[in-house]
Design an enzyme around this catalytic site. Structure first.
Site, PDB file in Angstrom:
ATOM      1  CG  ASP A  87      -2.017   0.945   1.249  1.00  0.00           C
ATOM      2  OD1 ASP A  87      -2.419   1.369   0.154  1.00  0.00           O
ATOM      3  OD2 ASP A  87      -2.531   1.262   2.346  1.00  0.00           O
ATOM      4  CG  HIS A  88      -0.431   4.812   0.186  1.00  0.00           C
ATOM      5  ND1 HIS A  88      -0.878   5.788  -0.680  1.00  0.00           N
ATOM      6  CD2 HIS A  88      -1.534   4.392   0.860  1.00  0.00           C
ATOM      7  CE1 HIS A  88      -2.180   5.962  -0.512  1.00  0.00           C
ATOM      8  NE2 HIS A  88      -2.611   5.116   0.399  1.00  0.00           N
ATOM      9  CG  ASP A 109       0.689   7.632  -3.603  1.00  0.00           C
ATOM     10  OD1 ASP A 109       0.561   8.452  -4.539  1.00  0.00           O
ATOM     11  OD2 ASP A 109       0.158   7.787  -2.492  1.00  0.00           O
ATOM     12  CD  GLU A 139      -3.346   8.249  -4.887  1.00  0.00           C
ATOM     13  OE1 GLU A 139      -3.060   7.212  -4.281  1.00  0.00           O
ATOM     14  OE2 GLU A 139      -3.718   9.298  -4.321  1.00  0.00           O
ATOM     15  CG  HIS A 183      -5.541   7.872   3.434  1.00  0.00           C
ATOM     16  ND1 HIS A 183      -4.905   8.552   2.422  1.00  0.00           N
ATOM     17  CD2 HIS A 183      -5.700   6.602   3.002  1.00  0.00           C
ATOM     18  CE1 HIS A 183      -4.685   7.718   1.419  1.00  0.00           C
ATOM     19  NE2 HIS A 183      -5.146   6.528   1.733  1.00  0.00           N
ATOM     20  N   GLY A 184      -8.044   8.183   7.066  1.00  0.00           N
ATOM     21  CA  GLY A 184      -8.223   8.440   8.484  1.00  0.00           C
ATOM     22  C   GLY A 184      -9.673   8.554   8.915  1.00  0.00           C
ATOM     23  CB  SER A 230     -12.796   4.058   6.799  1.00  0.00           C
ATOM     24  OG  SER A 230     -11.939   2.941   6.908  1.00  0.00           O
ATOM     25  CG  ASN A 270      -7.369   0.931  -0.711  1.00  0.00           C
ATOM     26  OD1 ASN A 270      -7.666  -0.012  -1.431  1.00  0.00           O
ATOM     27  ND2 ASN A 270      -6.245   1.610  -0.851  1.00  0.00           N
ATOM     28  CG  ASP A 272      -5.775   0.848   7.908  1.00  0.00           C
ATOM     29  OD1 ASP A 272      -6.056   0.101   8.870  1.00  0.00           O
ATOM     30  OD2 ASP A 272      -4.648   1.347   7.774  1.00  0.00           O
TER      31      ASP A 272
HETATM   32  P1  13P Z   1      -9.197   4.665   5.387  1.00  0.00           P
HETATM   33  O1  13P Z   1      -8.328   5.492   6.282  1.00  0.00           O
HETATM   34  O2  13P Z   1     -10.404   5.402   4.959  1.00  0.00           O
HETATM   35  O3  13P Z   1      -9.521   3.342   5.997  1.00  0.00           O
HETATM   36  O4  13P Z   1      -8.363   4.387   4.035  1.00  0.00           O
HETATM   37  C1  13P Z   1      -7.394   3.361   3.968  1.00  0.00           C
HETATM   38  C2  13P Z   1      -6.547   3.430   2.743  1.00  0.00           C
HETATM   39  O5  13P Z   1      -6.824   4.105   1.768  1.00  0.00           O
HETATM   40  C3  13P Z   1      -5.327   2.607   2.732  1.00  0.00           C
HETATM   41  O6  13P Z   1      -4.546   2.835   1.598  1.00  0.00           O
HETATM   42  O1  G3H Z   2      -2.947   4.830   3.621  1.00  0.00           O
HETATM   43  C1  G3H Z   2      -3.011   4.710   4.827  1.00  0.00           C
HETATM   44  C2  G3H Z   2      -3.305   3.378   5.420  1.00  0.00           C
HETATM   45  O2  G3H Z   2      -4.437   3.487   6.243  1.00  0.00           O
HETATM   46  C3  G3H Z   2      -2.100   2.857   6.161  1.00  0.00           C
HETATM   47  O3  G3H Z   2      -1.859   3.595   7.310  1.00  0.00           O
HETATM   48  O4  G3H Z   2       0.554   4.200   7.107  1.00  0.00           O
HETATM   49  O5  G3H Z   2      -0.643   4.288   9.333  1.00  0.00           O
HETATM   50  O6  G3H Z   2      -0.095   2.076   8.268  1.00  0.00           O
HETATM   51  P1  G3H Z   2      -0.427   3.533   8.041  1.00  0.00           P
HETATM   52 ZN    ZN Z   3      -4.589   4.776   0.821  1.00  0.00          ZN
END
Ligand code: 13P
Ligand code: G3H
Ligand code: ZN
Ligand code: NA
Length: 325
Positions: A87-88, A109, A139, A183-184, A230, A270, A272
């Site tokens: 991821d990223h 990314d 992206e 995110h978040g 989310s 996605n 998280d």
């Molecule tokens: P959320 O923070 O909305 O769960 O997004 C997660 C995400 O995009 C991970 O790459």
């Molecule tokens: O893109 C963000 C994901 O939620 C991953 O979060 O970098 O805190 O592990 P993190």
């Molecule tokens: Zn993401």
């Protein structure tokens, strides 16, 4: 073994559903993801961020994901489809190391870079990864909020006029776009929202479906990815706040909009933060209700159960990826 995303995205687009991409950092999250996806016969993408690699160790995460394929079979899923995805990824080196290490998919990314640099970096990763049949997500456009180390004050929606050029010149397998997600657990500032007069809860502005439509018109049938998806379930926010937590005005993407997106060429969503909220809500409740517990299994167990319930809800009621294996 682990699979890449190529076939599963094709089927998802044709079938009008989306594949869940769940981040994992620990055993309980992984168990909950695999139980939910196996029992419901859903393909699943296990995502590992740079932060997850630092927290849990890349070697452990890799063997855990490979072990998850066996675990899925033990749970009665004869033909699991599990992707291990970076991821990223923010450099060629990190993507290369994941490809060399047995990941079946990576994200590069380059969205914070100038356009031509994003293309050059993404193409470099694609050229390397495709030699090993590893699929690559790129992206275009910038999400508001925190993307690992990159903090963007304002979002920039993806420019539909760039997507054909980007997809053609890079050769990416899928494209993450920016249409208002972030995110978040604080996806919108209170001043961007209205308030429900009855509950006092924030009601967020809608996603830019016009931008998604324009992208899909330029790239018919091309796999689109939504990050930052989310929904920040208010029941978890309330449970956290009622048990000593402090998450004022946390707000996410309404599930109705994700349901709508899942029916389109959006084939990876996605999630998280919702898992973090489910885990924290369950742990806080155990701590509040049973202050004498000190066996981690007594609070990580309920946290795992709560995450499994949440993952199942997403699979069945939002992404519709159940019964697809
Ligand atoms: P959320 O923070 O909305 O769960 O997004 C997660 C995400 O995009 C991970 O790459
Ligand atoms: O893109 C963000 C994901 O939620 C991953 O979060 O970098 O805190 O592990 P993190
Ligand atoms: Zn993401
Ligand atoms: Na879809």
């Amino acid at each position: 073994g682990l699979v890449n995303t190529r076939e599963m995205f094709k089927r998802a687009i044709n079938g009008g559903y989306a594949i869940p991409a769940f981040n994992f950092n620990n055993m309980e999250q992984l168990q909950a993801i695999i139980k939910a996806s196996s029992e419901l016969k859903s393909p699943v993408i296990l995502q590992v961020s740079k932060g997850a690699r630092n927290y849990a160790n890349q070697t452990l995460l890799r063997y855990m994901a490979q072990g998850a394929v066996e675990y899925a079979k033990e749970l009665g899923c004869a033909h699991p489809e599990i992707v291990l995805h970076l991821d990223h990824g923010d450099s060629f080196e990190i993507c290369k190391s994941c490809v060399d290490f047995g990941f079946s998919s990576v994200m590069i990314d380059g969205s914070a870079l100038p356009y031509e640099e994003n293309i050059a970096l993404t193409k470099k990763v694609v050229d390397y990864a495709h030699q090993f049949d590893v699929t690559v997500e790129g992206e275009l456009g910038v999400l508001a909020g925190v993307e690992d180390d990159v903090v963007a004050e304002v979002s920039h929606y993806t420019k539909p006029e760039e997507v054909i050029d980007f997809a053609t010149r890079t050769g990416v397998d899928s494209l993450a776009i920016s249409i208002g997600t972030s995110h978040g657990a604080y996806k919108f500032k209170p001043e961007q929202c209205t308030r429900d007069p009855k509950t006092g809860k924030l009601v967020p502005p809608p996603l830019a479906f016009d931008v998604l439509d324009a992208v899909m018109e330029k790239l018919p049938g091309f796999p689109i990815v939504l990050h930052g998806s989310s929904s920040v379930p208010q029941e978890y926010v309330d449970m956290i706040n009622e048990n000593g937590g402090k998450l004022p005005d946390a707000v996410g993407i309404p599930e109705e909009q994700l349901r709508k997106a899942s029916k389109s060429a959006v084939c990876k969503i996605n999630i998280d933060s919702d898992s973090r909220l489910a885990f924290t809500a369950a742990v806080r409740k155990v701590f509040a209700d049973k202050p004498s517990e000190f066996d981690p299994r007594k609070f990580c167990g309920p946290a795992r159960d709560e995450m499994e319930k949440m993952y199942k809800h997403k699979i069945v009621d939002v992404l519709a990826s159940d019964n697809k294996l």
